[in-house]
Design a protein around this motif. Structure first.
Motif, PDB file in Angstrom:
ATOM      1  N   GLU A  26      35.489 -55.202 -17.834  1.00 25.78           N
ATOM      2  CA  GLU A  26      34.927 -56.282 -18.650  1.00 25.78           C
ATOM      3  C   GLU A  26      33.563 -56.749 -18.148  1.00 25.78           C
ATOM      4  OE1 GLU A  26      37.839 -59.372 -18.678  1.00 25.78           O
ATOM      5  OE2 GLU A  26      39.203 -58.239 -19.950  1.00 25.78           O
ATOM      6  N   ARG A  27      33.215 -56.415 -16.911  1.00 28.41           N
ATOM      7  CA  ARG A  27      31.940 -56.847 -16.337  1.00 28.41           C
ATOM      8  C   ARG A  27      30.772 -55.958 -16.747  1.00 28.41           C
ATOM      9  NH1 ARG A  27      34.116 -56.797 -10.337  1.00 28.41           N
ATOM     10  NH2 ARG A  27      34.898 -54.876 -11.232  1.00 28.41           N
ATOM     11  N   GLY A  85      25.730 -50.597 -17.666  1.00 25.71           N
ATOM     12  CA  GLY A  85      25.539 -50.861 -16.252  1.00 25.71           C
ATOM     13  C   GLY A  85      26.505 -51.922 -15.788  1.00 25.71           C
ATOM     14  N   ILE A  86      26.542 -52.097 -14.477  1.00 26.75           N
ATOM     15  CA  ILE A  86      27.397 -53.108 -13.867  1.00 26.75           C
ATOM     16  C   ILE A  86      26.681 -53.620 -12.619  1.00 26.75           C
ATOM     17  CG2 ILE A  86      28.737 -51.546 -12.401  1.00 26.75           C
ATOM     18  CD1 ILE A  86      31.259 -53.128 -13.369  1.00 26.75           C
ATOM     19  N   HIS A  87      26.865 -54.883 -12.310  1.00 33.88           N
ATOM     20  CA  HIS A  87      26.232 -55.448 -11.122  1.00 33.88           C
ATOM     21  C   HIS A  87      26.949 -54.955  -9.865  1.00 33.88           C
ATOM     22  CE1 HIS A  87      23.445 -58.156 -13.134  1.00 33.88           C
ATOM     23  NE2 HIS A  87      24.400 -58.378 -14.019  1.00 33.88           N
ATOM     24  N   ARG A 123      21.530 -57.779  -5.644  1.00 31.24           N
ATOM     25  CA  ARG A 123      20.925 -57.969  -6.959  1.00 31.24           C
ATOM     26  C   ARG A 123      20.975 -56.709  -7.815  1.00 31.24           C
ATOM     27  NH1 ARG A 123      15.526 -58.322  -6.218  1.00 31.24           N
ATOM     28  NH2 ARG A 123      15.313 -58.923  -8.383  1.00 31.24           N
ATOM     29  N   ALA A 124      21.343 -55.589  -7.243  1.00 31.52           N
ATOM     30  CA  ALA A 124      21.231 -54.291  -7.906  1.00 31.52           C
ATOM     31  C   ALA A 124      22.143 -54.149  -9.118  1.00 31.52           C
ATOM     32  CB  ALA A 124      21.530 -53.171  -6.919  1.00 31.52           C
ATOM     33  N   ILE A 125      21.704 -53.270  -9.990  1.00 31.44           N
ATOM     34  CA  ILE A 125      22.461 -52.886 -11.180  1.00 31.44           C
ATOM     35  C   ILE A 125      22.693 -51.388 -11.088  1.00 31.44           C
ATOM     36  CG2 ILE A 125      22.361 -52.652 -13.689  1.00 31.44           C
ATOM     37  CD1 ILE A 125      20.485 -55.162 -13.605  1.00 31.44           C
ATOM     38  N   LEU A 126      23.928 -50.969 -11.318  1.00 32.29           N
ATOM     39  CA  LEU A 126      24.260 -49.549 -11.311  1.00 32.29           C
ATOM     40  C   LEU A 126      24.506 -49.088 -12.743  1.00 32.29           C
ATOM     41  CD1 LEU A 126      26.766 -49.441  -8.319  1.00 32.29           C
ATOM     42  CD2 LEU A 126      24.316 -48.977  -8.292  1.00 32.29           C
ATOM     43  N   GLN A 127      23.678 -48.169 -13.219  1.00 29.36           N
ATOM     44  CA  GLN A 127      23.910 -47.574 -14.530  1.00 29.36           C
ATOM     45  C   GLN A 127      24.921 -46.463 -14.341  1.00 29.36           C
ATOM     46  OE1 GLN A 127      20.503 -45.897 -16.528  1.00 29.36           O
ATOM     47  NE2 GLN A 127      21.737 -45.115 -18.204  1.00 29.36           N
TER      48      GLN A 127
END
Length: 168
Positions: A26-27, A85-87, A123-127
């Protein structure tokens, strides 16, 4: 290419991430509509507590029932075609870096490692999805900081592990 990402080093709980299952999380969020604005942690927690409280009250009044989540065909198709993506921060929090940790080394397959301060990594975002499919080429994720994603810059690729360390 590795299909998982390992958290190792100075953490309380070394964990392994499997990005192929995040499509059900859900995130996740649609990268095409990402604006850089995020809810604060307190706002997210308040929304969660409000939702669980409402559900609890409903179940007390009416009895428990299975969730009736229905998605339209267009929504189902969007999941199969989108880029998501997800944090990274919730995963770092779950690994519980030791208090002395100051940096994270991003180990990459066939490429130089990258060292980031812990707060930058949070702070990163993972696609994890491109065109509705798991990322295979240079995957399993693409690593962005919010400003690099918004500027449409190239991501860090080929990440196989995150190692938590004290000052390099």
């Amino acid at each position: 290419m590795s299909d998982v990402i390992v958290f190792k080093g100075a953490v309380s709980f070394p964990i392994t991430l499997d990005p192929t299952v995040w499509v059900f999380d859900e995130r996740k969020f649609d990268l095409s509509s990402y604006t850089g604005e995020t809810d604060t942690d307190l706002s997210k927690q308040a929304k969660y507590l409000q939702g669980t409280g409402t559900q609890w009250d409903k179940e007390l009044r009416e009895g428990a029932t299975l969730p009736q989540e229905r998605r339209t065909l267009a929504e189902e198709r969007k999941v199969l075609e989108g880029e998501y993506g997800i944090h990274l921060d919730p995963f770092i929090t779950n690994a519980q870096p030791l208090p002395e940790v100051t940096h994270v080394i991003l180990h990459r397959e066939n490429q130089d490692s990258v060292v980031l301060p812990l707060e930058e990594a949070r702070r990163a975002i993972l696609q994890f999805s491109k065109d509705g499919k798991p990322i295979k080429e240079n995957g399993p994720v693409y690593f962005y900081l919010p400003e690099t994603l918004l500027a449409k810059e190239e991501p860090l690729t080929g990440i196989t592990a995150l190692e938590f360390i004290t000052a390099p």
